[in-house]
Design a protein around this motif. Structure first.
Motif, PDB file in Angstrom:
ATOM      1  N   CYS A   1       8.484  15.692  -5.228  1.00  0.00           N
ATOM      2  CA  CYS A   1       9.926  15.530  -5.027  1.00  0.00           C
ATOM      3  C   CYS A   1      10.296  14.290  -4.231  1.00  0.00           C
ATOM      4  O   CYS A   1      11.449  13.883  -4.235  1.00  0.00           O
ATOM      5  CB  CYS A   1      10.526  16.769  -4.383  1.00  0.00           C
ATOM      6  SG  CYS A   1       9.912  17.071  -2.713  1.00  0.00           S
ATOM      7  N   ILE A   2       9.324  13.662  -3.573  1.00  0.00           N
ATOM      8  CA  ILE A   2       9.645  12.465  -2.793  1.00  0.00           C
ATOM      9  C   ILE A   2       9.005  11.213  -3.374  1.00  0.00           C
ATOM     10  O   ILE A   2       8.923  10.189  -2.702  1.00  0.00           O
ATOM     11  CB  ILE A   2       9.249  12.638  -1.312  1.00  0.00           C
ATOM     12  CG1 ILE A   2       7.760  12.931  -1.185  1.00  0.00           C
ATOM     13  CG2 ILE A   2      10.100  13.692  -0.635  1.00  0.00           C
ATOM     14  CD1 ILE A   2       7.241  12.852   0.235  1.00  0.00           C
ATOM     15  N   ALA A   3       8.578  11.267  -4.624  1.00  0.00           N
ATOM     16  CA  ALA A   3       8.019  10.074  -5.260  1.00  0.00           C
ATOM     17  C   ALA A   3       9.089   8.990  -5.293  1.00  0.00           C
ATOM     18  O   ALA A   3      10.248   9.253  -5.608  1.00  0.00           O
ATOM     19  CB  ALA A   3       7.552  10.393  -6.676  1.00  0.00           C
ATOM     20  N   ALA A   4       8.691   7.770  -4.947  1.00  0.00           N
ATOM     21  CA  ALA A   4       9.651   6.669  -4.972  1.00  0.00           C
ATOM     22  C   ALA A   4      10.030   6.381  -6.425  1.00  0.00           C
ATOM     23  O   ALA A   4       9.213   5.919  -7.207  1.00  0.00           O
ATOM     24  CB  ALA A   4       9.059   5.436  -4.313  1.00  0.00           C
ATOM     25  N   GLY A   5      11.256   6.672  -6.764  1.00  0.00           N
ATOM     26  CA  GLY A   5      11.734   6.442  -8.129  1.00  0.00           C
ATOM     27  C   GLY A   5      12.270   5.037  -8.324  1.00  0.00           C
ATOM     28  O   GLY A   5      12.382   4.558  -9.442  1.00  0.00           O
TER      29      GLY A   5
ATOM     30  N   LYS B   1       0.831  -1.211   0.000  1.00  0.00           N
ATOM     31  CA  LYS B   1       0.000   0.000   0.000  1.00  0.00           C
ATOM     32  C   LYS B   1       0.869   1.266   0.000  1.00  0.00           C
ATOM     33  O   LYS B   1       0.650   2.192  -0.772  1.00  0.00           O
ATOM     34  CB  LYS B   1      -0.926  -0.002   1.215  1.00  0.00           C
ATOM     35  CG  LYS B   1      -1.866   1.171   1.281  1.00  0.00           C
ATOM     36  CD  LYS B   1      -2.786   1.075   2.477  1.00  0.00           C
ATOM     37  CE  LYS B   1      -3.704   2.290   2.510  1.00  0.00           C
ATOM     38  NZ  LYS B   1      -4.661   2.224   3.601  1.00  0.00           N
ATOM     39  N   ASN B   2       1.880   1.291   0.873  1.00  0.00           N
ATOM     40  CA  ASN B   2       2.755   2.464   0.945  1.00  0.00           C
ATOM     41  C   ASN B   2       3.627   2.618  -0.296  1.00  0.00           C
ATOM     42  O   ASN B   2       3.893   3.743  -0.736  1.00  0.00           O
ATOM     43  CB  ASN B   2       3.616   2.408   2.205  1.00  0.00           C
ATOM     44  CG  ASN B   2       2.797   2.659   3.447  1.00  0.00           C
ATOM     45  OD1 ASN B   2       1.833   3.403   3.436  1.00  0.00           O
ATOM     46  ND2 ASN B   2       3.166   2.011   4.535  1.00  0.00           N
ATOM     47  N   ALA B   3       4.072   1.514  -0.854  1.00  0.00           N
ATOM     48  CA  ALA B   3       4.883   1.584  -2.070  1.00  0.00           C
ATOM     49  C   ALA B   3       4.076   2.183  -3.213  1.00  0.00           C
ATOM     50  O   ALA B   3       4.548   3.070  -3.929  1.00  0.00           O
ATOM     51  CB  ALA B   3       5.404   0.201  -2.451  1.00  0.00           C
ATOM     52  N   LEU B   4       2.853   1.698  -3.378  1.00  0.00           N
ATOM     53  CA  LEU B   4       2.017   2.229  -4.461  1.00  0.00           C
ATOM     54  C   LEU B   4       1.685   3.697  -4.237  1.00  0.00           C
ATOM     55  O   LEU B   4       1.689   4.493  -5.177  1.00  0.00           O
ATOM     56  CB  LEU B   4       0.746   1.392  -4.604  1.00  0.00           C
ATOM     57  CG  LEU B   4       0.979  -0.037  -5.112  1.00  0.00           C
ATOM     58  CD1 LEU B   4      -0.307  -0.837  -5.072  1.00  0.00           C
ATOM     59  CD2 LEU B   4       1.564  -0.018  -6.505  1.00  0.00           C
ATOM     60  N   GLY B   5       1.408   4.057  -2.981  1.00  0.00           N
ATOM     61  CA  GLY B   5       1.160   5.465  -2.680  1.00  0.00           C
ATOM     62  C   GLY B   5       2.380   6.329  -2.959  1.00  0.00           C
ATOM     63  O   GLY B   5       2.259   7.442  -3.462  1.00  0.00           O
ATOM     64  N   SER B   6       3.556   5.795  -2.643  1.00  0.00           N
ATOM     65  CA  SER B   6       4.794   6.547  -2.858  1.00  0.00           C
ATOM     66  C   SER B   6       5.100   6.756  -4.336  1.00  0.00           C
ATOM     67  O   SER B   6       5.710   7.745  -4.715  1.00  0.00           O
ATOM     68  CB  SER B   6       5.970   5.812  -2.213  1.00  0.00           C
ATOM     69  OG  SER B   6       5.802   5.725  -0.831  1.00  0.00           O
TER      70      SER B   6
END
Length: 107
Positions: free
Chosen positions: A82-86, A68-73
């Motif tokens: 600027c903090i999107a998980a790249g 859930k957190n990975a998809l949200g990120s």
């Protein structure tokens, strides 16, 4: 303020009345900014340099929350922040299960 980094940004970094400066960007420009902050008035400086905001998932995580957190990120604001998980690094022992859950959640 508007303007280029080399003129406006440099003026801010050099100005003696500016007490703190924050910058997100390349490592090379971060070096320049840090030098300017030190030389001008030893102002405080916060730098976010050259990263791609990695997200690291370990085997001892709550996998449901991690997915859930990975998809949200990744997807929050269409990834335009600027903090999107790249990059997402997943411990090998849970990689397949994590991937299967991510695929299911994105359908």
């Amino acid at each position: 303020l508007t303007g280029t980094g080399s003129s406006t940004g440099q003026a801010i970094a050099d100005h003696p009345l500016v007490r703190k400066l924050g910058f997100t960007g390349s490592t090379a420009i971060g070096h320049t900014i840090m030098k300017s902050c030190a030389v001008s008035n030893l102002k405080k400086c916060s730098l976010e340099l050259g990263g791609k905001s990695p997200l690291i998932i370990f085997a001892d995580c709550d996998l449901e929350k991690a997915v859930k957190n990975a998809l949200g990120s990744v997807f929050f604001n269409k990834g335009e922040n600027c903090i999107a998980a790249g990059r997402i690094f997943v411990e090998e022992t849970i990689y397949e299960e994590f991937l299967d859950r991510v695929v299911e959640e994105t359908k």
